[in-house]
Design an enzyme around this catalytic site. Structure first.
Site, short mmCIF file in Angstrom:
data_model
loop_
_atom_site.label_atom_id
_atom_site.label_comp_id
_atom_site.label_asym_id
_atom_site.label_seq_id
_atom_site.Cartn_x
_atom_site.Cartn_y
_atom_site.Cartn_z
N ASP A 50 0.67 -1.14 -0.01
CA ASP A 50 -0.14 -0.01 0.07
C ASP A 50 0.86 1.25 0.17
O ASP A 50 1.62 1.81 0.98
CB ASP A 50 -0.97 -0.15 1.32
CG ASP A 50 -2.03 1.07 1.21
OD1 ASP A 50 -2.90 1.17 0.80
OD2 ASP A 50 -1.44 2.30 1.85
N TYR A 55 2.99 9.95 -0.56
CA TYR A 55 4.31 9.30 0.07
C TYR A 55 5.61 9.71 -0.57
O TYR A 55 6.84 9.46 -0.11
CB TYR A 55 3.99 7.77 0.40
CG TYR A 55 2.99 7.33 1.45
CD1 TYR A 55 1.83 8.29 1.87
CD2 TYR A 55 2.49 5.95 1.09
CE1 TYR A 55 1.02 7.75 2.50
CE2 TYR A 55 1.57 5.61 1.66
CZ TYR A 55 0.63 6.39 2.63
OH TYR A 55 -0.47 6.08 3.33
N LYS A 80 -3.13 5.88 -4.05
CA LYS A 80 -4.05 6.95 -3.65
C LYS A 80 -4.02 8.33 -4.40
O LYS A 80 -2.85 8.64 -4.54
CB LYS A 80 -4.00 7.00 -2.04
CG LYS A 80 -3.92 5.80 -1.41
CD LYS A 80 -4.08 6.04 0.26
CE LYS A 80 -3.41 4.64 0.91
NZ LYS A 80 -2.06 4.44 0.87
N HIS A 113 -7.86 9.76 -0.99
CA HIS A 113 -6.91 9.70 0.30
C HIS A 113 -7.74 10.28 1.48
O HIS A 113 -7.47 10.12 2.43
CB HIS A 113 -5.55 10.10 -0.25
CG HIS A 113 -4.44 9.91 0.75
ND1 HIS A 113 -3.35 9.63 0.38
CD2 HIS A 113 -4.67 9.06 2.28
CE1 HIS A 113 -2.66 9.28 1.44
NE2 HIS A 113 -3.27 9.03 2.32
N SER A 142 -10.39 6.49 1.45
CA SER A 142 -9.68 6.65 2.66
C SER A 142 -10.07 7.59 3.57
O SER A 142 -10.43 8.89 2.98
CB SER A 142 -8.16 6.50 2.43
OG SER A 142 -7.48 6.54 3.70
N ASN A 143 -10.27 7.50 5.07
CA ASN A 143 -10.74 8.64 5.98
C ASN A 143 -11.99 9.11 5.89
O ASN A 143 -12.44 10.20 6.12
CB ASN A 143 -9.51 9.69 5.90
CG ASN A 143 -8.16 9.14 6.30
OD1 ASN A 143 -7.85 8.71 7.33
ND2 ASN A 143 -7.15 9.39 5.34
N SER A 191 -2.18 2.41 10.33
CA SER A 191 -1.62 2.45 11.75
C SER A 191 -2.18 1.55 12.73
O SER A 191 -2.56 1.84 13.82
CB SER A 191 -1.88 3.94 12.05
OG SER A 191 -1.27 4.96 11.21
N PRO A 192 -2.26 0.16 12.27
CA PRO A 192 -2.93 -0.78 13.24
C PRO A 192 -2.07 -0.72 14.74
O PRO A 192 -2.46 -1.28 15.53
CB PRO A 192 -2.99 -1.93 12.42
CG PRO A 192 -1.63 -1.88 11.58
CD PRO A 192 -1.74 -0.47 11.25
N LYS A 233 3.04 -1.38 9.07
CA LYS A 233 4.29 -0.58 8.41
C LYS A 233 5.59 -0.87 9.01
O LYS A 233 5.76 -0.70 10.29
CB LYS A 233 3.93 0.94 8.21
CG LYS A 233 4.98 1.61 7.64
CD LYS A 233 5.96 2.40 8.38
CE LYS A 233 7.16 3.05 7.77
NZ LYS A 233 8.06 3.93 8.67
N SER A 234 6.63 -1.03 8.45
CA SER A 234 7.92 -1.24 8.87
C SER A 234 8.88 -1.42 7.71
O SER A 234 8.58 -1.58 6.59
CB SER A 234 8.21 -2.40 9.80
OG SER A 234 9.52 -2.37 10.22
N ASN A 243 5.86 -9.10 11.87
CA ASN A 243 4.36 -8.61 11.49
C ASN A 243 3.57 -9.56 10.85
O ASN A 243 2.25 -9.47 11.00
CB ASN A 243 4.33 -7.53 11.03
CG ASN A 243 4.83 -6.19 11.84
OD1 ASN A 243 4.91 -6.47 12.93
ND2 ASN A 243 5.17 -5.07 11.00
#
Length: 276
Positions: A50, A55, A80, A113, A142-143, A191-192, A233-234, A243
């Site tokens: 994603d 970004y 997005k 987005h 999104s959002n 952002s889980p 995310k990492s 993860n």
């Protein structure tokens, strides 16, 4: 024990299958950091990445996909539409620009987005055209909150396939999740891991200790057992693999009850509550 695995998918409302776990690359630095993170994830078995125009790392995602040697149709790619690109014609141009950056003929999912007032409906009309033209296999948002989705669906032909929002036990958004379920919209959690802000919560830690897992793994597992698509995310290979190691345990009803009790409406990034 659950039959879920890293390549497990859920079917969107147009029949497209999306992997339940994806790699998020928000705030991954453009260049080698993003490229290596995506490459590590694909090598570890992830099949969902994603990204977003804002970004600044779409090109690196595309390069990693090609370097991986995986067939294009085995990897689900999301990008997005950013706020400054919203509007009908500018949305069409923005998608073409993202495809050029990614080096792809299509994306699997294209999202608005942010619910920009006065522009989001024109943007969605363009998204519907992009879908019809094969530039994306599915479109979503999104959002978006319930009122934004109500407006969109009252003025459009295509129901969003996805609503990607910030979600964790600390921001459970139960009402929004129930709304999306009623309308056949899959909810995707960004952002889980609370951007690290709640990983040391003792209640979360107790659940993690009981299973011999990390707090991050428990948060990801909670998302899966709450029927969400999840985007940890990492950029670190060890954590990318960690993860993904969430399929060898199940949270019990007691665990889920504890985690569901953590909700404090914690927004760690964007909060669309004030967007008309």
């Amino acid at each position: 024990m659950s039959a879920l695995h890293l390549k497990s998918t859920v079917r969107l409302n147009n029949g497209v299958e999306i992997p339940r776990v994806g790699l998020g690359v928000y705030q991954a630095r453009r260049g080698d950091e993003t490229r290596q993170a995506v490459l590590h994830a694909l090598q570890a078995g992830y099949r969902h990445v994603d990204t977003a125009r804002i970004y600044g790392n779409e090109r690196d995602v595309g390069e990693a996909l090609r370097e991986s040697g995986l067939p294009r149709d085995e990897v689900f790619i999301t990008t997005k539409l950013w706020n400054q690109d919203q509007g009908h014609d500018s949305t069409l141009r923005a998608c073409e620009r993202s495809l050029r950056e990614l080096g792809l003929e299509y994306v699997d999912l294209y999202l608005i987005h942010w619910p920009v007032p006065s522009l989001r409906l024109d943007s969605w009309r363009a998204m519907e055209k992009l879908l019809a033209d094969g530039k994306c296999r599915a479109i979503g948002v999104s959002n978006f909150l319930e009122r934004h989705l109500d407006e969109l669906m009252a003025h459009s032909k295509v129901v969003p396939a996805i609503n990607q929002v910030e979600l964790s036990p600390f921001l459970a958004q139960e009402t929004l999740r129930a709304y999306c379920q009623r309308h056949g919209i899959v909810v995707e959690a960004y952002s889980p891991l609370t951007r690290g802000q709640r990983l040391d919560d003792p209640r979360l830690g107790a659940v993690a200790k009981r299973h011999g897992k990390t707090a991050a793994q428990v948060l990801i597992r909670w998302c899966l057992q709450r029927d969400l698509v999840v985007l940890p995310k990492s950029v670190h290979p060890t954590r990318i693999r960690e993860n993904a190691a969430v399929f060898d345990f199940d949270l019990s009803p007691e665990d889920l009850n504890i985690l569901d009790g953590l909700d404090e409406e914690l927004h760690t990034s964007w909060d669309p509550s004030d967007v008309p």
